[in-house]
Write an enzyme that holds these catalytic residues in place. Structure first.
Site, short mmCIF file in Angstrom:
data_model
loop_
_atom_site.label_atom_id
_atom_site.label_comp_id
_atom_site.label_asym_id
_atom_site.label_seq_id
_atom_site.Cartn_x
_atom_site.Cartn_y
_atom_site.Cartn_z
N GLU A 118 0.83 -1.22 0.00
CA GLU A 118 0.00 0.00 0.00
C GLU A 118 0.86 1.26 0.00
O GLU A 118 0.54 2.24 -0.70
CB GLU A 118 -0.97 0.00 1.18
CG GLU A 118 -1.99 -1.14 1.17
CD GLU A 118 -2.81 -1.26 -0.12
OE1 GLU A 118 -2.92 -0.27 -0.87
OE2 GLU A 118 -3.32 -2.36 -0.38
N HIS A 121 2.23 2.20 -3.40
CA HIS A 121 1.28 2.91 -4.26
C HIS A 121 1.43 4.43 -4.07
O HIS A 121 1.25 5.20 -5.00
CB HIS A 121 -0.16 2.52 -3.91
CG HIS A 121 -0.62 1.23 -4.51
ND1 HIS A 121 -0.41 0.89 -5.83
CD2 HIS A 121 -1.32 0.18 -3.98
CE1 HIS A 121 -0.94 -0.30 -6.08
NE2 HIS A 121 -1.50 -0.76 -4.96
N HIS A 127 0.14 -2.03 -9.84
CA HIS A 127 0.14 -3.48 -9.68
C HIS A 127 1.06 -4.14 -10.69
O HIS A 127 1.24 -3.65 -11.80
CB HIS A 127 -1.28 -4.02 -9.76
CG HIS A 127 -2.09 -3.68 -8.54
ND1 HIS A 127 -3.44 -3.52 -8.55
CD2 HIS A 127 -1.69 -3.46 -7.27
CE1 HIS A 127 -3.84 -3.21 -7.32
NE2 HIS A 127 -2.80 -3.16 -6.53
N CYS A 128 1.62 -5.27 -10.27
CA CYS A 128 2.61 -5.99 -11.05
C CYS A 128 2.05 -7.38 -11.35
O CYS A 128 1.32 -7.95 -10.54
CB CYS A 128 3.89 -6.09 -10.22
SG CYS A 128 5.21 -7.02 -11.01
N CYS A 155 9.92 -3.45 -10.55
CA CYS A 155 9.29 -2.54 -9.59
C CYS A 155 10.35 -1.86 -8.72
O CYS A 155 10.22 -0.69 -8.36
CB CYS A 155 8.29 -3.30 -8.72
SG CYS A 155 6.83 -3.84 -9.63
ZN LIG Z 1 -2.62 -2.47 -4.69
ZN LIG Z 2 6.87 -6.16 -9.62
#
Ligand SMILES: [Zn+2]
Ligand SMILES: [Zn+2]
Length: 160
Positions: A118, A121, A127-128, A155
């Site tokens: 969270e 974000h 999202h991944c 990420c």
């Molecule tokens: Zn999320």
């Molecule tokens: Zn990722």
């Protein structure tokens, strides 16, 4: 820096603090306990609307550089989804995680994963599709237990 608020009765700041320090490499500061506005309870669903809790908390004045993180133990939902483990509003730099469905032997690691997810974000991550990445969206606890508390290389590069 992340300002941490906890629902009254919860005492999980040490777990949250070490998670934020070790994985997100930033500082956590405990700010206050709070009581969820009882009007936010939806008796038909027997849950609280996560966005309404964010609305309540976003009114607290913070320095602009601070991100707000709240920990609650009630069950939360967003419109159209049965339940969520957490929710983030990047515009208001406010995120929430519920411990309600994280109970069990793996509680500390589950809390760490949802906290990182969270808060990331709020740093702009989305999202991944890699199930092992912390940014994978958890539909169920199996998803949460399967993923790591850390970012995949892609990420990780976005987090900086
Ligand atoms: Zn999320
Ligand atoms: Zn990722």
């Amino acid at each position: 820096m992340v300002s941490v608020y906890q629902q009254k009765g919860l005492d999980l700041y040490p777990v949250v603090e070490s998670t934020i320090k070790d994985i997100l490499k930033t500082t956590a500061i405990f700010k206050d306990f709070f009581e969820i506005n009882p009007n936010l309870y939806n008796p038909l669903r027997q849950q609280y609307n996560a966005m309404s809790i964010i609305d309540q908390m976003a009114k607290i004045q913070e320095e602009k550089s601070n991100k707000r993180f709240m920990l609650v133990d009630v069950d939360i939902y967003v419109q159209g989804i049965n339940h969520v483990f957490g929710l983030a509003d990047p515009v208001r730099q406010t995120a929430i995680v519920s411990t309600h469905r994280l109970e069990g032997d793996k509680f500390p690691e589950r809390l760490a994963k949802e906290t990182v997810h969270e808060l990331a974000h709020l740093y702009g991550l989305q999202h991944c599709s890699i199930p092992e990445c912390v940014m994978f969206f958890s539909h169920t606890m199996l998803n949460t237990d399967h993923k790591q508390s850390t970012f995949c290389p892609n990420c990780r590069s976005k987090y900086g």
